[in-house]
Design a protein around this motif. Sequence first.
Motif, PDB file in Angstrom:
ATOM      1  N   GLU A  11       0.839  -1.204   0.000  1.00 58.75           N
ATOM      2  CA  GLU A  11       0.000   0.000   0.000  1.00 58.75           C
ATOM      3  C   GLU A  11       0.871   1.250   0.000  1.00 58.75           C
ATOM      4  O   GLU A  11       2.052   1.197   0.352  1.00 58.75           O
ATOM      5  CB  GLU A  11      -0.894   0.021   1.248  1.00 58.75           C
ATOM      6  CG  GLU A  11      -1.755  -1.215   1.450  1.00 58.75           C
ATOM      7  CD  GLU A  11      -2.922  -1.266   0.490  1.00 58.75           C
ATOM      8  OE1 GLU A  11      -3.157  -0.284  -0.239  1.00 58.75           O
ATOM      9  OE2 GLU A  11      -3.608  -2.312   0.472  1.00 58.75           O
TER      10      GLU A  11
ATOM     11  N   HIS B  12      -7.069  -1.929  -0.356  1.00 53.38           N
ATOM     12  CA  HIS B  12      -7.577  -2.958  -1.266  1.00 53.38           C
ATOM     13  C   HIS B  12      -6.447  -3.832  -1.824  1.00 53.38           C
ATOM     14  O   HIS B  12      -6.657  -4.996  -2.140  1.00 53.38           O
ATOM     15  CB  HIS B  12      -8.362  -2.315  -2.409  1.00 53.38           C
ATOM     16  CG  HIS B  12      -7.513  -1.573  -3.398  1.00 53.38           C
ATOM     17  ND1 HIS B  12      -7.052  -0.289  -3.164  1.00 53.38           N
ATOM     18  CD2 HIS B  12      -7.034  -1.942  -4.621  1.00 53.38           C
ATOM     19  CE1 HIS B  12      -6.336   0.110  -4.207  1.00 53.38           C
ATOM     20  NE2 HIS B  12      -6.305  -0.870  -5.099  1.00 53.38           N
ATOM     21  N   ARG B  13      -5.218  -3.295  -1.924  1.00 51.70           N
ATOM     22  CA  ARG B  13      -4.118  -4.108  -2.454  1.00 51.70           C
ATOM     23  C   ARG B  13      -3.734  -5.214  -1.481  1.00 51.70           C
ATOM     24  O   ARG B  13      -3.404  -6.327  -1.889  1.00 51.70           O
ATOM     25  CB  ARG B  13      -2.912  -3.220  -2.749  1.00 51.70           C
ATOM     26  CG  ARG B  13      -3.167  -2.138  -3.809  1.00 51.70           C
ATOM     27  CD  ARG B  13      -1.911  -1.342  -4.075  1.00 51.70           C
ATOM     28  NE  ARG B  13      -2.145  -0.198  -4.942  1.00 51.70           N
ATOM     29  CZ  ARG B  13      -2.463   1.016  -4.502  1.00 51.70           C
ATOM     30  NH1 ARG B  13      -2.576   1.240  -3.195  1.00 51.70           N
ATOM     31  NH2 ARG B  13      -2.667   2.010  -5.341  1.00 51.70           N
TER      32      ARG B  13
ATOM     33  N   ARG C 229      -5.784  -6.646   0.642  1.00 54.14           N
ATOM     34  CA  ARG C 229      -6.849  -7.651   0.547  1.00 54.14           C
ATOM     35  C   ARG C 229      -6.679  -8.493  -0.709  1.00 54.14           C
ATOM     36  O   ARG C 229      -6.924  -9.697  -0.707  1.00 54.14           O
ATOM     37  CB  ARG C 229      -8.229  -6.978   0.554  1.00 54.14           C
ATOM     38  CG  ARG C 229      -8.591  -6.306   1.869  1.00 54.14           C
ATOM     39  CD  ARG C 229     -10.065  -5.949   1.925  1.00 54.14           C
ATOM     40  NE  ARG C 229     -10.436  -4.976   0.908  1.00 54.14           N
ATOM     41  CZ  ARG C 229     -10.362  -3.665   1.058  1.00 54.14           C
ATOM     42  NH1 ARG C 229      -9.919  -3.159   2.211  1.00 54.14           N
ATOM     43  NH2 ARG C 229     -10.721  -2.835   0.090  1.00 54.14           N
ATOM     44  N   HIS C 230      -6.221  -7.843  -1.786  1.00 56.93           N
ATOM     45  CA  HIS C 230      -6.062  -8.539  -3.062  1.00 56.93           C
ATOM     46  C   HIS C 230      -4.987  -9.623  -2.974  1.00 56.93           C
ATOM     47  O   HIS C 230      -5.225 -10.771  -3.392  1.00 56.93           O
ATOM     48  CB  HIS C 230      -5.700  -7.527  -4.152  1.00 56.93           C
ATOM     49  CG  HIS C 230      -5.425  -8.143  -5.484  1.00 56.93           C
ATOM     50  ND1 HIS C 230      -6.426  -8.593  -6.316  1.00 56.93           N
ATOM     51  CD2 HIS C 230      -4.253  -8.387  -6.136  1.00 56.93           C
ATOM     52  CE1 HIS C 230      -5.890  -9.093  -7.417  1.00 56.93           C
ATOM     53  NE2 HIS C 230      -4.569  -8.973  -7.337  1.00 56.93           N
TER      54      HIS C 230
END
Length: 389
Positions: free
Chosen positions: A79, A89-90, A92-93
Amino acid sequence: IITEKGYLHEIAEEQESTSTIGLEEPVEEFDDDCLTCSVVTWNLAESPPSEKEASFFRKFRKIDGTGSDLVMIGAQECEEIKPRRAEGHRSRHIRRLGVQMLGKDYVPLAIHSLGGIQMALYCHRDVLGDVEMIDIADVTCGVGNVFHNKGAIGAYLKMRYHAESGVTKCSRMLFITAHLAAHVKNVDARNDDFKRIVSELEAQAPMRFLRPRKNRDGTPATCDGSHLLNSVDHVFFSGDLNYRVNLPREYVEHCINEIKTCTSKEPSAAGNLMKKLLRQDQLLQTIASGKAFHGFDEGKITFLPTFKFDKGTAFYDTSHKQRVPAWTDRILFKSNKLQVLDYNSVSGAVHSDHRPVYGTFKVGWGLTEQTMKKERSTKRKKSRSSRTR
């Protein structure tokens, strides 16, 4: 340590180091019930990888009894480093990719983030019942040891296995993923980061994992990391360690081009060129000198430098900075019984300016329950003897 005689041995000889890192040991036999661990380090450069690029995670899957029991996926620069109330979101990805690629037979034991650093430790269901304890800690190494742009995450894992013979086997493992100080000149800063990380992880180690060391008068001893590293059966220290190569860009690039040409036709010539570059690798020189990572070893490096690339290409940095290609992304280990099964990078994962690096290792069990009882009895006898003097 069961490992191939590699570059650490050669550098230790050249620098007349007293360290025995990397020395070839007699090959020992592993029990059939030993564990297989895989470790991944990947600097994502604040950009999420595609499913295709992360598909190499599948190679760790356990199929018909062959594969990894434990998989640690560590990432850096997941991040942008900024205050945030929720997980980005990265992060989580990359976690979703880990779950997706490893499959339903792998259970997340620990997931943790520190700024842009993330760790996820997965365990196969076959050995899930052998997990006695899991805990996690983090250490900041950024500006003033406050900012999260640099630092480490450590996972303390204790396994206990009851063999059919009636013997109970135990192992304590420490998995570390780190992002150390950047730039060519900052070798001492990287060494200091290592020392801070292991010292803090020792201080934060749970009692069930590591009993605190005490002085003779009973007061707590200063934590310098040595007690932790010398007490644990297996330590894996991985990450974007940021150590560089002390050679001019033109020479390194020339050697890389020659290696690419020679690899298939003249493998020995390619190997000699790799040795020329690795003799100037700051991390190997640091280990050989004993300034940091004392007692650690590494699998034989047969892959090209993993940094710095133009994103999305196979070209090393073409910007005005012209950074020297280097092996910044590494997996080190400290263990009494370990075999390197695989150590490589993934050249096809090009979204970042780094290439991911992975290693797979066979590790032996630590002390048996019977041995531990004998050691505890010996310690009690010594303690009583010292009190009666």
